[in-house]
Design a protein around this motif. Structure first.
Motif, PDB file in Angstrom:
ATOM      1  N   GLN A   1      67.699 126.913  46.489  1.00  0.00           N
ATOM      2  CA  GLN A   1      66.886 127.446  47.566  1.00  0.00           C
ATOM      3  C   GLN A   1      65.842 128.392  46.989  1.00  0.00           C
ATOM      4  OE1 GLN A   1      69.124 129.981  50.276  1.00  0.00           O
ATOM      5  NE2 GLN A   1      70.702 130.245  48.733  1.00  0.00           N
ATOM      6  N   PHE A   2      64.809 128.638  47.772  1.00  0.00           N
ATOM      7  CA  PHE A   2      63.702 129.442  47.272  1.00  0.00           C
ATOM      8  C   PHE A   2      64.120 130.894  47.101  1.00  0.00           C
ATOM      9  CE2 PHE A   2      61.510 125.725  48.774  1.00  0.00           C
ATOM     10  CZ  PHE A   2      60.588 125.527  47.752  1.00  0.00           C
ATOM     11  N   ASP A   3      63.679 131.471  46.006  1.00  0.00           N
ATOM     12  CA  ASP A   3      64.020 132.839  45.651  1.00  0.00           C
ATOM     13  C   ASP A   3      62.757 133.503  45.110  1.00  0.00           C
ATOM     14  OD1 ASP A   3      65.029 135.196  44.408  1.00  0.00           O
ATOM     15  OD2 ASP A   3      66.988 134.257  44.226  1.00  0.00           O
ATOM     16  N   THR A   4      62.532 134.730  45.495  1.00  0.00           N
ATOM     17  CA  THR A   4      61.282 135.398  45.154  1.00  0.00           C
ATOM     18  C   THR A   4      61.100 135.602  43.651  1.00  0.00           C
ATOM     19  OG1 THR A   4      62.375 137.535  45.511  1.00  0.00           O
ATOM     20  CG2 THR A   4      61.115 136.625  47.342  1.00  0.00           C
ATOM     21  N   HIS A   5      62.196 135.570  42.861  1.00  0.00           N
ATOM     22  CA  HIS A   5      62.033 135.821  41.427  1.00  0.00           C
ATOM     23  C   HIS A   5      61.694 134.562  40.635  1.00  0.00           C
ATOM     24  CE1 HIS A   5      66.209 134.346  40.953  1.00  0.00           C
ATOM     25  NE2 HIS A   5      65.882 134.153  39.707  1.00  0.00           N
ATOM     26  N   LEU A   6      61.699 133.394  41.310  1.00  0.00           N
ATOM     27  CA  LEU A   6      61.307 132.159  40.651  1.00  0.00           C
ATOM     28  C   LEU A   6      59.817 131.905  40.912  1.00  0.00           C
ATOM     29  CD1 LEU A   6      64.271 129.714  41.369  1.00  0.00           C
ATOM     30  CD2 LEU A   6      63.646 130.746  39.189  1.00  0.00           C
ATOM     31  N   HIS A   7      59.021 131.878  39.879  1.00  0.00           N
ATOM     32  CA  HIS A   7      57.580 131.681  40.021  1.00  0.00           C
ATOM     33  C   HIS A   7      57.195 130.300  39.505  1.00  0.00           C
ATOM     34  CE1 HIS A   7      57.107 135.893  41.069  1.00  0.00           C
ATOM     35  NE2 HIS A   7      57.825 136.217  40.005  1.00  0.00           N
ATOM     36  N   TRP A   8      56.164 129.725  40.126  1.00  0.00           N
ATOM     37  CA  TRP A   8      55.746 128.384  39.736  1.00  0.00           C
ATOM     38  C   TRP A   8      55.387 128.308  38.268  1.00  0.00           C
ATOM     39  CZ3 TRP A   8      58.130 125.801  42.751  1.00  0.00           C
ATOM     40  CH2 TRP A   8      57.941 125.708  44.119  1.00  0.00           C
ATOM     41  N   GLU A   9      54.765 129.354  37.731  1.00  0.00           N
ATOM     42  CA  GLU A   9      54.375 129.324  36.327  1.00  0.00           C
ATOM     43  C   GLU A   9      55.599 129.143  35.419  1.00  0.00           C
ATOM     44  OE1 GLU A   9      53.539 131.627  38.486  1.00  0.00           O
ATOM     45  OE2 GLU A   9      51.357 131.426  38.705  1.00  0.00           O
ATOM     46  N   THR A  10      56.674 129.831  35.752  1.00  0.00           N
ATOM     47  CA  THR A  10      57.904 129.717  34.960  1.00  0.00           C
ATOM     48  C   THR A  10      58.498 128.325  35.087  1.00  0.00           C
ATOM     49  OG1 THR A  10      58.355 132.065  35.327  1.00  0.00           O
ATOM     50  CG2 THR A  10      60.197 130.704  34.590  1.00  0.00           C
ATOM     51  N   LEU A  11      58.514 127.803  36.307  1.00  0.00           N
ATOM     52  CA  LEU A  11      59.096 126.488  36.544  1.00  0.00           C
ATOM     53  C   LEU A  11      58.282 125.389  35.874  1.00  0.00           C
ATOM     54  CD1 LEU A  11      60.029 127.077  40.271  1.00  0.00           C
ATOM     55  CD2 LEU A  11      61.655 126.522  38.467  1.00  0.00           C
ATOM     56  N   LEU A  12      56.972 125.483  35.972  1.00  0.00           N
ATOM     57  CA  LEU A  12      56.129 124.451  35.373  1.00  0.00           C
ATOM     58  C   LEU A  12      56.163 124.520  33.848  1.00  0.00           C
ATOM     59  CD1 LEU A  12      53.108 124.504  37.848  1.00  0.00           C
ATOM     60  CD2 LEU A  12      54.879 122.749  37.627  1.00  0.00           C
ATOM     61  N   LYS A  13      56.319 125.720  33.299  1.00  0.00           N
ATOM     62  CA  LYS A  13      56.480 125.841  31.854  1.00  0.00           C
ATOM     63  C   LYS A  13      57.780 125.172  31.412  1.00  0.00           C
ATOM     64  CE  LYS A  13      56.734 129.159  28.035  1.00  0.00           C
ATOM     65  NZ  LYS A  13      56.718 130.591  27.646  1.00  0.00           N
ATOM     66  N   ALA A  14      58.842 125.386  32.200  1.00  0.00           N
ATOM     67  CA  ALA A  14      60.113 124.711  31.902  1.00  0.00           C
ATOM     68  C   ALA A  14      59.941 123.206  31.978  1.00  0.00           C
ATOM     69  CB  ALA A  14      61.187 125.187  32.867  1.00  0.00           C
ATOM     70  N   ALA A  15      59.169 122.754  32.968  1.00  0.00           N
ATOM     71  CA  ALA A  15      58.966 121.314  33.159  1.00  0.00           C
ATOM     72  C   ALA A  15      58.165 120.690  32.027  1.00  0.00           C
ATOM     73  CB  ALA A  15      58.283 121.059  34.499  1.00  0.00           C
ATOM     74  N   ASP A  16      57.419 121.487  31.262  1.00  0.00           N
ATOM     75  CA  ASP A  16      56.734 120.954  30.087  1.00  0.00           C
ATOM     76  C   ASP A  16      57.739 120.404  29.082  1.00  0.00           C
ATOM     77  OD1 ASP A  16      54.165 121.523  30.961  1.00  0.00           O
ATOM     78  OD2 ASP A  16      54.090 123.488  29.998  1.00  0.00           O
ATOM     79  N   ASP A  17      58.858 121.103  28.923  1.00  0.00           N
ATOM     80  CA  ASP A  17      59.915 120.627  28.020  1.00  0.00           C
ATOM     81  C   ASP A  17      60.532 119.338  28.538  1.00  0.00           C
ATOM     82  OD1 ASP A  17      59.475 122.806  26.436  1.00  0.00           O
ATOM     83  OD2 ASP A  17      61.376 123.810  26.868  1.00  0.00           O
ATOM     84  N   TRP A  18      60.728 119.259  29.846  1.00  0.00           N
ATOM     85  CA  TRP A  18      61.304 118.048  30.436  1.00  0.00           C
ATOM     86  C   TRP A  18      60.373 116.855  30.195  1.00  0.00           C
ATOM     87  CZ3 TRP A  18      61.860 120.616  35.931  1.00  0.00           C
ATOM     88  CH2 TRP A  18      62.602 121.814  35.804  1.00  0.00           C
ATOM     89  N   LYS A  19      59.076 117.114  30.336  1.00  0.00           N
ATOM     90  CA  LYS A  19      58.080 116.055  30.126  1.00  0.00           C
ATOM     91  C   LYS A  19      58.127 115.547  28.697  1.00  0.00           C
ATOM     92  CE  LYS A  19      53.126 115.137  30.580  1.00  0.00           C
ATOM     93  NZ  LYS A  19      51.805 115.716  30.969  1.00  0.00           N
ATOM     94  N   ALA A  20      58.225 116.459  27.741  1.00  0.00           N
ATOM     95  CA  ALA A  20      58.279 116.060  26.333  1.00  0.00           C
ATOM     96  C   ALA A  20      59.517 115.220  26.052  1.00  0.00           C
ATOM     97  CB  ALA A  20      58.259 117.308  25.449  1.00  0.00           C
ATOM     98  N   ALA A  21      60.635 115.578  26.665  1.00  0.00           N
ATOM     99  CA  ALA A  21      61.889 114.852  26.437  1.00  0.00           C
ATOM    100  C   ALA A  21      61.838 113.435  26.998  1.00  0.00           C
ATOM    101  CB  ALA A  21      63.053 115.621  27.059  1.00  0.00           C
ATOM    102  N   LEU A  22      61.012 113.219  28.029  1.00  0.00           N
ATOM    103  CA  LEU A  22      60.963 111.922  28.698  1.00  0.00           C
ATOM    104  C   LEU A  22      59.709 111.130  28.353  1.00  0.00           C
ATOM    105  CD1 LEU A  22      62.349 112.797  32.259  1.00  0.00           C
ATOM    106  CD2 LEU A  22      63.556 111.894  30.269  1.00  0.00           C
ATOM    107  N   ASP A  23      59.009 111.541  27.331  1.00  0.00           N
ATOM    108  CA  ASP A  23      57.791 110.840  26.933  1.00  0.00           C
ATOM    109  C   ASP A  23      58.078 109.361  26.670  1.00  0.00           C
ATOM    110  OD1 ASP A  23      55.080 110.553  26.135  1.00  0.00           O
ATOM    111  OD2 ASP A  23      55.704 110.666  24.039  1.00  0.00           O
TER     112      ASP A  23
END
Length: 272
Positions: free
Chosen positions: A2-24
């Motif tokens: 669920q949405f939480d004020t301490h989770l920011h899109w920048e942090t999530l999208l940076k994490a998703a960069d790693d996911w993208k690399a793993a699934l290239d």
């Protein structure tokens, strides 16, 4: 999730960069969410045999599974976030950022090979910009049964979301997560107040995307998969061990009720 004020899109999208690399280069990734290593292994076999690549995430309470099929890709979706509990809904909201499409299902679901082949073809043929999801029909709670006069959510028992649909859902401020009305991309206060009156649970935001914005959804009937849904909401003899709240430990419940390898054999799944 669920949405939480301490989770920011920048942090999530940076994490998703790693996911993208793993699934290239992976065309057909299918998310297997490990809450129990043995259940996750059987699900990986189901996915592999259907011609998809198992992408294995995990609840940090269960830890990273060591039992993996040769083609499986293990991703620590929580590496940068360090949350105490993580559901599969976390990466699903960001498919547009790291995969051309992604299929997924509940951690407590076993599917016969012929039905997996049917789902595989459905998901592979899904046009970009569309999703496929289970509808919700079977529920024990008498209060929630009244809500079923009209659908109140799409059900993530099994589904697939394409990159185009994921991007559109994100841009319009909808979400797979709980509390989806609080999505930062919600356009204005009037829309926010309207969304607050809708159901808050996982999948309700996707139903809203369909109804409000004309999102294209292929419905998978729940009864098609219900025989293999081993949960407290589906099986009358299910013994509840863990808390019935956001701290629910699905892995503990599954281990306490079933031997997944016996179930796999009964469903015609080769798990050795």
């Amino acid at each position: 999730m669920q949405f939480d004020t301490h989770l920011h899109w920048e942090t999530l999208l940076k994490a998703a960069d790693d996911w993208k690399a793993a699934l290239d280069g992976v065309e057909f990734p299918w998310l297997v969410w490990s809450v129990d290593e043995d259940w996750a292994y059987v699900q990986q076999k189901m996915v592999s045999d259907a011609g998809w690549t198992p992408v294995v995430g995990f609840d940090p309470r269960a830890g990273a599974p060591k039992k993996l099929t040769p083609d499986a890709i293990l991703i620590d979706f929580n590496k940068h976030l360090q949350l105490p509990i993580v559901y599969m809904h976390l990466p699903i909201d960001f498919i547009f950022h790291f995969a051309p499409r992604m299929a997924f299902f509940h951690s407590d679901l076993i599917i016969r090979p012929d039905k997996m082949r049917w789902l595989s073809e459905l998901f592979k043929d899904l046009p970009d910009g569309e999703i496929a999801m289970t509808n919700l029909t079977k529920i024990k709670n008498p209060f929630l049964q009244k809500l079923l006069v009209r659908p109140f959510k799409l059900f993530e028992l099994a589904g697939c979301i394409t990159r185009g649909a994921s991007q559109d859902i994100f841009d319009k401020g909808c979400s797979m997560w709980q509390g989806w009305a609080f999505h930062p991309n919600c356009p204005d206060e009037a829309e926010f107040n309207k969304r607050l009156k809708k159901h808050w649970d996982h999948g309700a935001g996707l139903l809203y995307w369909q109804k409000r914005y004309g999102g294209k959804v292929t419905i998978i009937q729940e009864h098609f998969l219900d025989e293999g849904h081993f949960s407290r909401t589906s099986k009358d003899n299910f013994k509840v061990i863990s808390d019935n709240n956001e701290n629910r430990n699905t892995g503990l419940d599954l281990r306490s009720n079933y031997n997944v390898y016996e179930l796999a054999q009964a469903f015609g799944i080769k798990s050795d």
